[in-house]
Write an enzyme that holds these catalytic residues in place. Structure first.
Site, PDB file in Angstrom:
ATOM      1  N   SER A 151     -15.168 -19.980  25.246  1.00 21.49           N
ATOM      2  CA  SER A 151     -17.072 -20.705  25.959  1.00 21.49           C
ATOM      3  C   SER A 151     -16.110 -21.022  27.375  1.00 21.49           C
ATOM      4  O   SER A 151     -15.086 -21.358  27.813  1.00 21.49           O
ATOM      5  CB  SER A 151     -16.854 -21.908  25.152  1.00 21.49           C
ATOM      6  OG  SER A 151     -15.833 -22.397  24.752  1.00 21.49           O
ATOM      7  N   CYS A 173     -16.436 -19.063  29.903  1.00 19.82           N
ATOM      8  CA  CYS A 173     -15.283 -18.283  30.915  1.00 19.82           C
ATOM      9  C   CYS A 173     -16.461 -16.696  31.388  1.00 19.82           C
ATOM     10  O   CYS A 173     -15.948 -16.391  31.898  1.00 19.82           O
ATOM     11  CB  CYS A 173     -14.408 -17.555  29.844  1.00 19.82           C
ATOM     12  SG  CYS A 173     -12.969 -18.797  29.673  1.00 19.82           S
TER      13      CYS A 173
END
Length: 600
Positions: free
Chosen positions: A265, A267
């Site tokens: 998460s 990214c």
């Protein structure tokens, strides 16, 4: 009861009866998945204060929902995997004995739907006519869940018909855990934070969720079925259930390929899935931004489907600059949860515009003042139909899925990891996946710059022992009839000594996808072998128009031997939690990288 005459499946009927006796709802309603039903439930939630209708000039048929302040995200500490032995769940999951946990849940669910309606929600993950697909039935006392499931899954009459009289379905039971006494007024967001449980039983592929109304804890088709249960099924059935986006990419000559990509998460998974190319002639099309089910096809290639029917995207940071396609997708027929509200009935969140509009009502329903806490919760969401995405791939609903040419792993790393590199082999690629980690931000975990390991971005979602999961990935290389995709690592987040990002990111990430595309086409001279994988030949990588100085380019594309020796050490140290279950091939790959780096 009317509901029972419409259900021909005796097994389903008897389960609903059993749950109704336990939970004692005032009504039972079979959901048909129609627009009329959706509108009716939204109107009901408007009347109870759960939903606020947005200004139709800005967002037609859209609603804002504010959750309770203590029910805003997935709750890992209350998420359990129940397998016959603790070893089967592994060191990265919370394990409980199935029998003990069933007894505990039985007590929690007793009478929990008093004063509420029990909704029967038949849903299908994946296209209805696909060999990939899995049918489930969620029983819930939350109309918010029903409306969200209509957006996120194929839901209603068609699914129920497909079950016939004896079709297989997964049992998914959910309650907000707040029974209502006669005459008691309801709250706008009922939940029971002290008793939250999100429990997965692998012996019969069922889910029981109690106490939370939030997305991943309550929309049981998403992480619970599509990843935690499906990953366990996939292991025994020879396929993969992955936390991955799927995109189609077409080059200027009209040649098309499909890639899947796995990122923890925060990214940029959704941003990459909906990328708008700046390079002339290139096209990116989206099949999904979160989950991929991957199976070997008859021709030996790996085929991927997106089992979902909608997007459940993080709102903060989404803007016309970062992701115009996402904004277009959630312009209508969408539900916004825990974002801010403007005076003229529009939504707002941090990053949407440079300056916040004033006045603003924050996600807690209070007047917002600049300089204080965020107006939108950092994990605020939009729930929007997949088919509204402007860059939706024509094969988005294909029952057979799309053939993968590349699998990409990435993380948020400020140093060491280059912009892009290609695995030397499938085994090396699996090692890249197993070693994935991200630098946390202060907002996520208190300690800035701490490395958090998240193998394959599946740490919160793998439904069994992660060491067995690594072995399952490795087993694909043992099947000589398979034509496996190439595996790549990427990192958009390298920084210089001043703490500035080296790479512009966002739409410029297409340049990395272009190199990956060319490598899957077999272009040899654009890459050079190094101990950590094939890196781009800088002369052959498209940097035109970026104005990057030589030092920046060298930092993006070089192997920092010292940094990589520390990286290999760090991965090896982390993998010790799996003990002797950690596959030898991964240990061997780490040793190979180490010895080659020392020879350099």
């Amino acid at each position: 009861m009317v509901w029972s005459t419409n259900i021909k499946h005796e097994g389903l009927k008897s389960w609903i009866d059993e749950v109704a006796k336990l939970t004692t709802p005032k009504d039972i309603r079979l959901c048909d998945g129609s627009d009329t039903e959706y509108d009716e439930l939204c109107t009901l939630m408007e009347s109870t204060g759960t939903m606020i209708r947005l200004n139709p000039e800005f967002h037609p048929n859209c609603f804002l929902v504010r959750s309770s302040a203590d029910d805003v995200a997935r709750v890992e500490q209350f998420t359990f995997i129940c397998t016959s032995t603790e070893a089967e769940a592994g060191p990265t999951n919370n394990w409980r004995d199935p029998q003990e946990m069933r007894r505990e849940l039985h007590q929690l669910f007793r009478g929990c739907m008093q004063g509420r309606t029990l909704y029967i929600v038949p849903f299908c993950m994946g296209p209805l006519d696909s060999p990939f697909s899995i049918v489930g039935v969620e029983l819930t006392d939350s109309p918010y869940v029903v409306c969200s499931m209509k957006i996120m899954t194929r839901m209603g009459d068609d699914v129920l018909r497909s079950l016939g009289t004896s079709g297989k379905f997964l049992k998914c039971l959910h309650s907000v855990g707040k029974p209502l006494s006669p005459g008691e007024a309801d709250v706008s967001w009922p939940c029971n934070p002290k008793s939250m449980r999100i429990v997965h039983f692998q012996d019969d592929s069922s889910v029981m969720s109690f106490g939370s109304g939030y997305g991943g804890n309550a929309l049981l088709g998403k992480k619970c079925v599509a990843l935690r249960l499906a990953s366990y099924m996939a292991k025994s059935q020879g396929w993969l259930a992955e936390h991955m986006l799927i995109i189609g990419i077409t080059n200027p000559e009209g040649k098309k390929k499909y890639f899947s990509a796995s990122f923890p998460s925060a990214c940029g998974k959704t941003n990459l899935a909906m990328l708008m190319p700046k390079l002339p002639g290139w096209k990116i099309e989206c099949i999904g931004d979160d989950i991929a089910w991957i199976r070997p096809g008859r021709d030996g290639r790996l085929y991927a489907v997106n089992p979902e029917y909608g997007f459940f995207g993080v709102a903060p940071g989404t803007s016309e600059r970062t992701n115009p396609n996402a904004l277009a997708t959630c312009r209508s027929n969408s539900i916004f949860t825990n974002v801010a509200l403007t005076a003229d009935g529009d939504v707002w969140w941090e990053g949407l515009t440079e300056q916040p509009p004033e006045p603003l009502t924050d996600w807690l329903g209070k007047p917002w003042k600049p300089g204080g806490s965020p107006a939108a919760h950092p994990n605020s969401r939009f729930t929007a139909p997949l088919r509204q995405c402007p860059s939706l791939d024509p094969e988005w609903n294909s029952p057979q899925g799309v053939p993968l040419d590349a699998i990409i792993f990435g993380g948020r790393r400020s140093e060491t990891i280059p912009l892009v590199y290609e695995a030397l082999s499938w085994e090396h690629g699996v090692t890249i996946g197993a070693g994935m980690s991200s630098t946390t931000t202060a907002a996520i975990v208190g300690q800035l710059g701490k490395l958090r390991h998240d193998p394959f971005a599946m740490l919160p979602f793998c439904g069994y022992n992660m060491a067995y999961y690594f072995q399952h990935w490795l087993s694909f290389a043992e099947n000589r009839s398979l034509k496996l995709p190439k595996i790549f690592g990427v990192n958009w987040f390298r920084k210089n000594n001043q703490g500035e990002f080296l790479w512009p990111g966002f739409s410029e990430n297409l340049r990395v996808l272009e190199w990956i595309f060319q490598r899957t086409d077999g272009l040899e001279d654009i890459a050079e072998r190094t101990p950590i994988g094939y890196l781009p030949n800088i002369q052959k990588f498209n940097l035109n128009g970026l104005n990057l100085d030589l030092q920046t380019v060298q930092e993006l594309f070089s192997v920092d031997a010292e940094g990589w020796l520390a990286e290999v050490e760090n991965i090896g140290e982390y993998l010790k939690i799996f003990g002797s279950d950690c596959p030898q091939q991964i240990t061997d790959e780490l040793l190979r990288i180490k010895s080659e780096l020392k020879e350099k």
